[in-house]
Structure formats: C-alpha cells, structure tokens
Design a protein around this motif. Structure first.
Motif, PDB file in Angstrom:
ATOM      1  N   LEU A   1      35.137  37.040   4.641  1.00  0.00           N
ATOM      2  CA  LEU A   1      35.135  37.159   3.186  1.00  0.00           C
ATOM      3  C   LEU A   1      34.557  38.497   2.715  1.00  0.00           C
ATOM      4  O   LEU A   1      34.961  39.014   1.676  1.00  0.00           O
ATOM      5  CB  LEU A   1      34.332  35.999   2.577  1.00  0.00           C
ATOM      6  N   ALA A   2      33.646  39.041   3.484  1.00  0.00           N
ATOM      7  CA  ALA A   2      33.066  40.332   3.116  1.00  0.00           C
ATOM      8  C   ALA A   2      34.077  41.463   3.222  1.00  0.00           C
ATOM      9  O   ALA A   2      33.870  42.532   2.629  1.00  0.00           O
ATOM     10  CB  ALA A   2      31.856  40.623   3.994  1.00  0.00           C
ATOM     11  N   ARG A   3      35.183  41.244   3.942  1.00  0.00           N
ATOM     12  CA  ARG A   3      36.205  42.280   4.093  1.00  0.00           C
ATOM     13  C   ARG A   3      37.267  42.237   2.997  1.00  0.00           C
ATOM     14  O   ARG A   3      38.184  43.062   3.005  1.00  0.00           O
ATOM     15  CB  ARG A   3      36.892  42.125   5.451  1.00  0.00           C
ATOM     16  N   ILE A   4      37.173  41.311   2.069  1.00  0.00           N
ATOM     17  CA  ILE A   4      38.192  41.200   1.005  1.00  0.00           C
ATOM     18  C   ILE A   4      38.269  42.471   0.157  1.00  0.00           C
ATOM     19  O   ILE A   4      39.378  42.920  -0.176  1.00  0.00           O
ATOM     20  CB  ILE A   4      37.906  39.958   0.131  1.00  0.00           C
ATOM     21  N   PRO A   5      37.171  43.122  -0.234  1.00  0.00           N
ATOM     22  CA  PRO A   5      37.312  44.363  -1.023  1.00  0.00           C
ATOM     23  C   PRO A   5      37.994  45.501  -0.273  1.00  0.00           C
ATOM     24  O   PRO A   5      38.488  46.436  -0.921  1.00  0.00           O
ATOM     25  CB  PRO A   5      35.859  44.724  -1.349  1.00  0.00           C
ATOM     26  N   CYS A   6      38.045  45.451   1.041  1.00  0.00           N
ATOM     27  CA  CYS A   6      38.642  46.527   1.840  1.00  0.00           C
ATOM     28  C   CYS A   6      40.068  46.129   2.222  1.00  0.00           C
ATOM     29  O   CYS A   6      40.285  45.220   3.034  1.00  0.00           O
ATOM     30  CB  CYS A   6      37.808  46.794   3.089  1.00  0.00           C
ATOM     31  N   GLU A   7      41.031  46.811   1.636  1.00  0.00           N
ATOM     32  CA  GLU A   7      42.439  46.452   1.842  1.00  0.00           C
ATOM     33  C   GLU A   7      42.879  46.666   3.282  1.00  0.00           C
ATOM     34  O   GLU A   7      43.684  45.891   3.813  1.00  0.00           O
ATOM     35  CB  GLU A   7      43.311  47.274   0.896  1.00  0.00           C
TER      36      GLU A   7
ATOM     37  N   PRO B   1      30.947  48.617   1.529  1.00  0.00           N
ATOM     38  CA  PRO B   1      30.714  48.614   2.981  1.00  0.00           C
ATOM     39  C   PRO B   1      31.434  47.494   3.712  1.00  0.00           C
ATOM     40  O   PRO B   1      31.614  47.579   4.937  1.00  0.00           O
ATOM     41  CB  PRO B   1      29.197  48.462   3.087  1.00  0.00           C
ATOM     42  N   CYS B   2      31.847  46.436   2.987  1.00  0.00           N
ATOM     43  CA  CYS B   2      32.567  45.304   3.590  1.00  0.00           C
ATOM     44  C   CYS B   2      31.769  44.692   4.741  1.00  0.00           C
ATOM     45  O   CYS B   2      32.322  44.343   5.799  1.00  0.00           O
ATOM     46  CB  CYS B   2      33.951  45.746   4.062  1.00  0.00           C
TER      47      CYS B   2
ATOM     48  N   ARG C   1      33.228  33.257   9.066  1.00  0.00           N
ATOM     49  CA  ARG C   1      33.861  33.083   7.747  1.00  0.00           C
ATOM     50  C   ARG C   1      33.253  34.045   6.721  1.00  0.00           C
ATOM     51  O   ARG C   1      33.969  34.672   5.946  1.00  0.00           O
ATOM     52  CB  ARG C   1      33.691  31.636   7.296  1.00  0.00           C
ATOM     53  N   ILE C   2      31.930  34.167   6.699  1.00  0.00           N
ATOM     54  CA  ILE C   2      31.275  35.083   5.763  1.00  0.00           C
ATOM     55  C   ILE C   2      31.666  36.520   6.063  1.00  0.00           C
ATOM     56  O   ILE C   2      31.895  37.334   5.159  1.00  0.00           O
ATOM     57  CB  ILE C   2      29.751  34.884   5.830  1.00  0.00           C
ATOM     58  N   ARG C   3      31.767  36.851   7.345  1.00  0.00           N
ATOM     59  CA  ARG C   3      32.157  38.210   7.711  1.00  0.00           C
ATOM     60  C   ARG C   3      33.588  38.511   7.278  1.00  0.00           C
ATOM     61  O   ARG C   3      33.906  39.635   6.862  1.00  0.00           O
ATOM     62  CB  ARG C   3      32.005  38.375   9.217  1.00  0.00           C
TER      63      ARG C   3
ATOM     64  N   LEU D   1      41.111  46.392   5.984  1.00  0.00           N
ATOM     65  CA  LEU D   1      40.404  45.560   6.949  1.00  0.00           C
ATOM     66  C   LEU D   1      40.751  44.081   6.850  1.00  0.00           C
ATOM     67  O   LEU D   1      40.474  43.323   7.785  1.00  0.00           O
ATOM     68  CB  LEU D   1      38.879  45.722   6.784  1.00  0.00           C
ATOM     69  N   PHE D   2      41.339  43.663   5.742  1.00  0.00           N
ATOM     70  CA  PHE D   2      41.693  42.252   5.556  1.00  0.00           C
ATOM     71  C   PHE D   2      43.188  42.068   5.829  1.00  0.00           C
ATOM     72  O   PHE D   2      44.033  42.683   5.174  1.00  0.00           O
ATOM     73  CB  PHE D   2      41.353  41.813   4.130  1.00  0.00           C
ATOM     74  N   GLU D   3      43.514  41.229   6.792  1.00  0.00           N
ATOM     75  CA  GLU D   3      44.904  41.101   7.246  1.00  0.00           C
ATOM     76  C   GLU D   3      45.771  40.261   6.306  1.00  0.00           C
ATOM     77  O   GLU D   3      46.944  40.561   6.112  1.00  0.00           O
ATOM     78  CB  GLU D   3      44.922  40.473   8.640  1.00  0.00           C
ATOM     79  N   HIS D   4      45.211  39.230   5.730  1.00  0.00           N
ATOM     80  CA  HIS D   4      45.997  38.303   4.913  1.00  0.00           C
ATOM     81  C   HIS D   4      46.090  38.851   3.487  1.00  0.00           C
ATOM     82  O   HIS D   4      45.169  38.702   2.665  1.00  0.00           O
ATOM     83  CB  HIS D   4      45.358  36.912   4.924  1.00  0.00           C
TER      84      HIS D   4
END
Length: 345
Positions: A149-155, A36-37, A145-147, A157-160
């Motif tokens: 980091l929660a997007r790391i599993p979703c390619e 769910p990210c 910051r926590i929000r 949604l994570f820009e970097h």
C-alpha cells in the motif's frame, strides 16, 4: 523608493503578503513531489510537506514585517513615565499575525487541492479490497500488505494499475474535500471578524489603532532626528578638526572667502548648530539615548514654552502701552511726521 515605502508601510506590507502568497503557490507548482513509498517515511513526508512550509512562510511573514521590532521594543521597554497598554500590543500582534497567515493558508489549500501529500501520508490506511480484485492481497502478511500500500503513490513501483487509479482518486477526493472545508472555515472566520467587530464599541478600537500608529511614527521620527543630529554633529566635528589643524591657513582662507561666500557658510553653520539641539558631547548624547530607552516621556504635551512666548508678547504690549501713556499719547495713536521744504526763489 525607501521613503515611499516608509510612508505607505501598510500598503507595502499588504503587497509583501500578496507576493508571498503567489510565491508559495509558484513554489508548489515547481516543486518536484517525490514520495518515498516506504511505510516508515510516507506519513512523515506527506504531513511534513503539508505543515512545514506553512510554518516557514508564517515565520518569514514575521521577519519581513517591520512592526515586529516595534512590538518587541514596546513590550520589553521599561515602564518609566509612560505606561504600557496591553490592548495596543494585542492589536499590533493581531495585525502582524493576520498578514503572516495569508501565505501559509494558501499553501495548505493548494496542497490539499492537489492531493499528492495526502495520498502519500494515508495510502497505508486504505482498505484496498473496496477498489477491485484484490485476492492476491489475502495471501500476503500484514507487513507485506502495508509495504504494498505504501507503493500506491509511486506509479512505477505499483504493478496493479486499476487498483492504483481507483485508490488515488479516492484519496484525492477526500483531500480536496478537506481543502474546501479548510477554505470555508477561513472565509467564515474572516466573515465573523468583519461582521462582529462593528457590533462592539468603536472607541476602544479607534484608540488602539491610533496609539499603535503613534508608536510606529514616533519611532520613525526619532530615528530621523537621530540621523539628522548625527549628520550635523559629524559636520561640525569635522569642521572644528580642520580649523584646529589648519590654524592660520584656515583663518586666511576664511578671510579671503568671506568676501563672496561668507553669508552662506554662516547660515550653514547656524543650521547645523540648530540641528544639534544643544547636545554637543558624546556623553550627553549617550545619556539622551539611554533615557529615551529607559524612561520615555509621558504622552502629555507641555505648554510652558508656548505660554512663555505668549506671556512675553503680552508683556511687550503692556510695556508699549505704558510707555505711550507716559509720553502723553495713547497706544493706539500714531505720531504724525511733517516735512517742510524751503525755497530761496
């Protein structure tokens, strides 16, 4: 096929456990993992994916094992004339549990080796500064910051991208290490069980194994005997019903058919009567079933009938010998017969 599976139940249950293990691996490979990210649900989803399917496979292993009902009946039955042995119940429970743990263990190991659920559950606990340029994170608040980091599993949604790849590899490496430790613990535990068991006395193990098999076989044979009795009871009941309804027509039919097929019908009737075992009423059968449940017979075979047969044979021999002496010849002497032919020539 059913008789083959019943006679080879242990091999059948091992095959079921193997099929369940392969099914668990196949289900994971075809399962669409969608984290769910979101920081509120990542940990719940990741740990739930790691633990809930193994619990389901474990319960399914108990459901598919026929010995569960045997164990429950033996545990809850009244004592009666047969005492309960806790070691037999423990042996049956341990054997069922061992087979049921195969598929859950495979699911957990495959999940840890893949690392997706681990990444989803623990991405918010990462120290992102270790994986590259993260100066933009210092300007964020703790919630932002926590929000992020929660997007790391979703390619998508994570820009970097570089930070995401580094963090993903790091968490998957830890997940795979946990997977190998889990497999090592299971293998080492199985090795200890195999190695330590021969060190103890084998008499107790053989006793519990024998009587656990006996309980299973006794239940199967009782069910088979009840089925044969029900079949014979229904056959005799139907025959008597038609005989009472048809009356003279049925007797006439027996008169005509007795000339060619009476012998076979009498043999069938005799065999059906023998299979009834003297139980010819519904109340009697209900009493037999109730007594079997409430007060099973003791595990001590009686020799009354066998001794009765031997005594009757011995009595017959004694009577023959006595009659032989009374007639003037011994038991071992056989009377000779002579045939004399006369001819008029």
């Amino acid at each position: 096929m059913f008789q083959f599976l019943q006679s080879n139940q242990e091999s059948f249950m091992n095959g079921i456990c193997g099929i369940m293990a392969l099914a668990s691996a196949q289900m994971y490979s075809t399962f669409e993992f969608s984290c769910p990210c979101m920081p509120e649900y990542n940990y719940t989803y990741g740990i739930g994916l790691l633990l809930i399917p193994p619990i389901w496979f474990f319960m399914l292993g108990f459901v598919l094992n026929n010995n569960v009902s045997v164990l429950a009946e033996e545990w809850k039955r009244p004592t009666g004339e047969r005492l309960k042995d806790p070691t037999i119940l423990r042996y049956m429970f341990c054997s069922i549990t061992q087979r049921s743990l195969i598929a859950p263990a495979l699911w957990v190991s495959v999940t840890l080796m893949d690392g997706k659920s681990f990444l989803c559950a623990f991405s918010t606990n990462l120290d992102i500064e270790k994986f590259g340029n993260s100066s933009f994170i210092k300007e964020m608040s703790e919630t932002e910051r926590i929000r992020l980091l929660a997007r790391i599993p979703c390619e998508d949604l994570f820009e970097h991208k570089e930070l995401r790849v580094a963090a993903t590899r790091y968490i998957k490496c830890i997940s795979q290490a946990c997977g190998w430790i889990f497999l090592l613990m299971i293998t080492f535990t199985a090795f200890l069980i195999r190695a330590i068991r021969p060190c103890f006395t084998q008499a107790a193990f053989l006793k519990t194994k024998y009587w656990s098999h006996y309980i299973d076989i006794e239940r199967k044979m009782f069910d088979e005997t009840c089925k044969e009795h029900a079949k014979s009871f229904a056959k005799v009941c139907i025959h008597q019903y038609f005989e009472n309804i048809s009356g003279e027509m049925q007797s006439l039919h027996h008169h005509h058919s007795s000339k060619d097929g009476g012998g076979d019908e009498e043999e069938d009737k005799r065999s059906d009567e023998e299979r009834l075992l003297g139980i010819r009423a519904q109340d009697d059968m209900n009493k037999v079933l109730w007594n079997w449940h409430t007060c099973k017979p003791a595990l001590a075979l009686r020799k009354d009938q066998m001794d009765g047969k031997n005594n009757s044979k011995l009595t017959g021999k004694i009577n023959e010998a006595f009659n032989g002496f009374a007639n003037g010849h011994t038991h071992g002497t056989q009377k000779k017969e002579w045939a004399v032919y006369y001819s008029k020539v």
